[in-house]
Motif scaffolding. Structure first.
Motif, PDB file in Angstrom:
ATOM      1  N   PRO A 183      -2.200   6.437 -11.282  1.00 60.51           N
ATOM      2  CA  PRO A 183      -2.672   5.617 -10.144  1.00 60.51           C
ATOM      3  C   PRO A 183      -1.754   4.447  -9.806  1.00 60.51           C
ATOM      4  CG  PRO A 183      -4.486   6.136 -11.628  1.00 60.51           C
ATOM      5  CD  PRO A 183      -3.234   6.555 -12.324  1.00 60.51           C
TER       6      PRO A 183
ATOM      7  N   THR B  13       1.859   4.443  -1.832  1.00 56.79           N
ATOM      8  CA  THR B  13       1.008   4.210  -0.661  1.00 56.79           C
ATOM      9  C   THR B  13       1.467   2.968   0.097  1.00 56.79           C
ATOM     10  OG1 THR B  13      -0.885   5.219  -1.779  1.00 56.79           O
ATOM     11  CG2 THR B  13      -1.355   3.854   0.137  1.00 56.79           C
ATOM     12  N   MET B  14       1.786   1.914  -0.630  1.00 56.39           N
ATOM     13  CA  MET B  14       2.274   0.682   0.004  1.00 56.39           C
ATOM     14  C   MET B  14       3.591   0.927   0.741  1.00 56.39           C
ATOM     15  SD  MET B  14       1.370  -2.052  -3.036  1.00 56.39           S
ATOM     16  CE  MET B  14       2.228  -3.388  -2.218  1.00 56.39           C
TER      17      MET B  14
ATOM     18  N   ILE C 198      -0.443   3.759  -5.993  1.00 57.45           N
ATOM     19  CA  ILE C 198      -0.560   2.486  -5.266  1.00 57.45           C
ATOM     20  C   ILE C 198       0.807   2.062  -4.714  1.00 57.45           C
ATOM     21  CG2 ILE C 198      -1.054   0.018  -5.503  1.00 57.45           C
ATOM     22  CD1 ILE C 198      -3.194   0.832  -7.588  1.00 57.45           C
ATOM     23  N   TYR C 199       1.849   2.189  -5.545  1.00 59.24           N
ATOM     24  CA  TYR C 199       3.195   1.804  -5.104  1.00 59.24           C
ATOM     25  C   TYR C 199       3.648   2.648  -3.920  1.00 59.24           C
ATOM     26  CZ  TYR C 199       8.278   1.510  -5.032  1.00 59.24           C
ATOM     27  OH  TYR C 199       9.578   1.371  -4.620  1.00 59.24           O
TER      28      TYR C 199
END
Length: 480
Positions: free
Chosen positions: A390, A397-398, A394-395
């Motif tokens: 995860p 997705t950003m 997150i990385y």
């Protein structure tokens, strides 16, 4: 824009339909071969796959992706890429050939010496076809690649079954894979003939080699990050438990192992063609990511929920050690397949540097946590692996938000239909499970009821609450 969208959707439909038949054969083959072979057989091949896969990527040097991504490519460029790739293939094979005794000794698996030397022959076959394969992808001739992949995959399935029944043992998995790669190489040369006529020039391809180096770095680290459990587990836990882990990965990825391969290939080629048009890229990203989640989220969750009956009924008691790993891997795969999709998009947009940074995060985190957890066994190692995934999600997705100018609301609207329907399906199956277990029905009946109820619940929720997404899926199917 409509022409590109039509090619993307048509390519997805064409390859998906071709793969469906092959995938059904693959399911049957995997089950029957696994019932004949042992976990230690799979463990030997899994450990060899770490090193053969690494050499394959070194030989390719990311040049296939460079050909697809390059805005214009000449015959001289192609010749240069061809000879460099094949020179690297020779070096990679010689390296692995000479290291194989030491690898075999380190893992205390004598069979690895001969397995590595034979399995690494696939490096030559792959390098010979790197240019025509890339040219097919560049031209977005997905119908051709679908047919070639279908024939090669069918040959792997049939040959694996024949060899397993004939007593070839772990060589079944080696020989069938090499055969499939040979047929694939022959197919791409027939579909897009190519013969080098010179050595080309390095000077005109500096940017391509820089791009290829970024892709290569990302792919090598990605390969290693995906193999840390095998790399560490092979030495700490032994070949039998590594074989159980490998089977768990195989079962967990069965529904989408071919479909995801299709999507990633189409997406990379498509985004390479429109890398300078962010609005078009954004629109196609949203559509294809929604398709990917609509297919993957319920399948991964579903396999985790029926794995108890699935393993016992289809594979037998010798594979029960794969039960908990399957559950962990399936849940992880919902994030993993998104991560793969994101960095394929970024690679297509020319941002392979972001993919490399993502892989570097994993290169630090994965081995540290997995090695620490190895004292507690295979399941603990997989939980450590699950914790890291995860973070990468997150990385990436950003980064997708920044590169495509995507808003949080747009992203939420994209993932909501599949995830909400999957959560609803999961809740129903968990509630249903206790009732079915108390009924003392045979495992086959329980498995069938779970599959039927899960499918019915998922599509019903999708139809009631997310009708537009449901229609998109139907449109995709009809477009074939």
């Amino acid at each position: 824009m409509q022409d590109l969208r039509a090619k993307v959707i048509s390519g997805f439909a064409w390859e998906s339909s071709t793969k469906l038949f092959v995938q059904i054969l693959s399911w049957v083959s995997t089950i029957w071969v696994a019932r004949i072979l042992t976990p230690s057989d799979y463990g030997i091949v899994a450990i060899s796959g770490v090193f053969v896969g690494l050499c394959l990527k070194l030989a390719g040097m990311g040049l296939g992706s460079a050909i697809v991504n390059k805005k214009s490519v000449s015959k001289s460029d192609l010749d240069n890429f061809f000879w460099v790739s094949n020179a690297l293939a020779i070096l990679a094979y010689l390296l692995l050939y000479n290291l194989s005794p030491f690898i075999s000794e380190y893992y205390e698996v004598p069979e690895l010496n001969s397995v590595l030397r034979v399995a690494s022959l696939i490096i030559f076959v792959s390098s010979l076809s790197i240019v025509p394969r890339a040219l097919l992808d560049r031209a977005m001739k997905f119908k051709h690649t679908a047919i070639i992949n279908g024939i090669a995959s069918t040959s792997i399935t049939v040959s694996a079954l024949a060899m397993a029944f004939s007593g070839f043992g772990y060589w079944t998995l080696i020989y069938s894979t090499i055969l499939g790669e040979v047929i694939m190489a022959a197919g791409v040369y027939i579909a897009h003939p190519y013969l080098p006529s010179g050595f080309g020039s390095f000077g005109n391809n500096r940017a391509s080699y820089k791009y290829g180096a970024n892709v290569l770095g990302s792919r090598i680290i990605d390969h290693i990050n995906n193999q840390w459990v095998t790399i560490i587990g092979g030495a700490v836990l032994g070949k039998t438990l590594v074989g159980s882990y490998q089977m768990a990965r195989t079962i967990a990825l069965i529904p989408l192992s071919k479909i995801s391969e299709i999507i990633f290939k189409i997406i990379f080629a498509s985004f390479s063609r429109i890398q300078d048009d962010i609005p078009r890229s954004k629109k196609i990203f949203i559509q294809m990511y929604r398709y990917l989640l609509l297919a993957s989220a319920p399948m991964f969750s579903g396999i985790a929920l029926v794995s108890d009956e699935l393993i016992l009924l289809l594979l037998g008691e010798k594979w029960l050690t794969a039960l908990i790993p399957i559950k962990i891997i399936c849940i992880s795969n919902i994030f993993m397949i998104s991560n793969f999709f994101f960095y394929k998009v970024l690679d297509g947009l020319g941002r392979s540097d972001i993919s490399l940074k993502y892989q570097l995060i994993g290169l630090i985190a994965f081995p540290t946590l997995i090695y620490y957890a190895s004292s507690w066994g295979l399941n603990a190692m997989l939980m450590a692996w699950f914790i890291v995934i995860p973070i990468g999600f997150i990385y990436l997705t950003m980064q997708i938000f920044k590169v495509l100018d995507l808003t949080l609301y747009e992203f939420f609207q994209t993932v909501l239909p599949s995830l909400a329907s999957t959560l609803g399906m999961t809740a129903v199956l968990i509630a249903m499970n206790s009732i079915l277990l108390a009924s003392e029905l045979p495992s086959a009946y329980i498995l069938t009821l779970k599959i039927l109820m899960g499918s019915f619940t998922y599509f019903t929720l999708l139809l009631i609450f997310f009708r537009s997404s449901f229609r998109e899926v139907l449109t995709l199917i009809r477009s074939n």
